[in-house]
Design a protein around this motif. Structure first.
Motif, PDB file in Angstrom:
ATOM      1  N   LYS A  68      -0.945  -1.150   8.584  1.00  0.00           N
ATOM      2  CA  LYS A  68      -1.394  -2.184   7.687  1.00  0.00           C
ATOM      3  C   LYS A  68      -2.099  -1.850   6.662  1.00  0.00           C
ATOM      4  N   ARG A  71       0.550  -1.218   3.950  1.00  0.00           N
ATOM      5  CA  ARG A  71       1.585  -2.699   3.595  1.00  0.00           C
ATOM      6  C   ARG A  71       0.592  -3.113   1.869  1.00  0.00           C
ATOM      7  N   GLU A  72      -0.814  -3.293   2.643  1.00  0.00           N
ATOM      8  CA  GLU A  72      -1.950  -4.215   1.501  1.00  0.00           C
ATOM      9  C   GLU A  72      -2.084  -2.929   0.687  1.00  0.00           C
TER      10      GLU A  72
END
Length: 162
Positions: A68, A71-72
């Motif tokens: 997460k 990717r962010e």
């Protein structure tokens, strides 16, 4: 890289990625203050230390957390899959990546299909996987071995003939 509970494939490569990574770990100043990280050239010269540093940091969180966060931060990353994960992957299932077939001697098999499909191209005809030694003689002949040599190789156990 190993995480707290598995592995993540991450490509922390360019300056933008490294700045974002340092921000994620709460050490934004390291990009400019640590000479090993400030440029692509410096990272290349110190690649073992750079990889070791990243590996140490990535062990601090779970694979899902890193997936997460990376990717962010627009850092290329994906969780590393096990064979079972791949066999049950919803995307691979939806794209028809695996198919069931009937092998003439082994029975039902789950196998991969071609990785790509092209409009206007014929699909490759399906052939079952060969049995052990099924094509050994043909391959050895193509490599220049004669029948006597092939028989000798089979007798010594160096190859198997079906």
């Amino acid at each position: 890289y190993q995480t707290r509970d598995g592995y993540v494939c991450a490509l922390i490569y360019n300056d933008k990625h490294w700045r974002a990574f340092f921000k994620l770990i709460g050490h934004e100043e390291m990009f400019s203050s640590d000479p090993r990280f400030g440029s692509h050239e410096a990272r290349s010269r110190n690649i073992a230390a750079v990889y070791a540093f990243a590996a140490g940091q990535l062990k601090t969180r779970t694979t899902a957390e890193w997936d997460k966060l990376l990717r962010e931060a627009d850092i290329p990353a994906a969780p590393m899959k096990t064979v079972d994960d791949l066999l049950n992957d919803p995307h691979l299932e939806a794209t028809g990546f695996f198919r069931e077939s009937a092998h003439p001697t082994e029975g039902p098999l789950r196998e991969m299909t071609l990785a790509s499909r092209w409009s206007g191209a014929d699909a490759m005809p399906h052939r079952p996987a060969p049995n052990l030694g099924e094509h050994s003689a043909e391959i050895l002949r193509e490599a220049g071995y004669g029948d006597a040599e092939i028989t000798r190789l089979a007798a010594t156990g160096a190859t198997r003939l079906a």
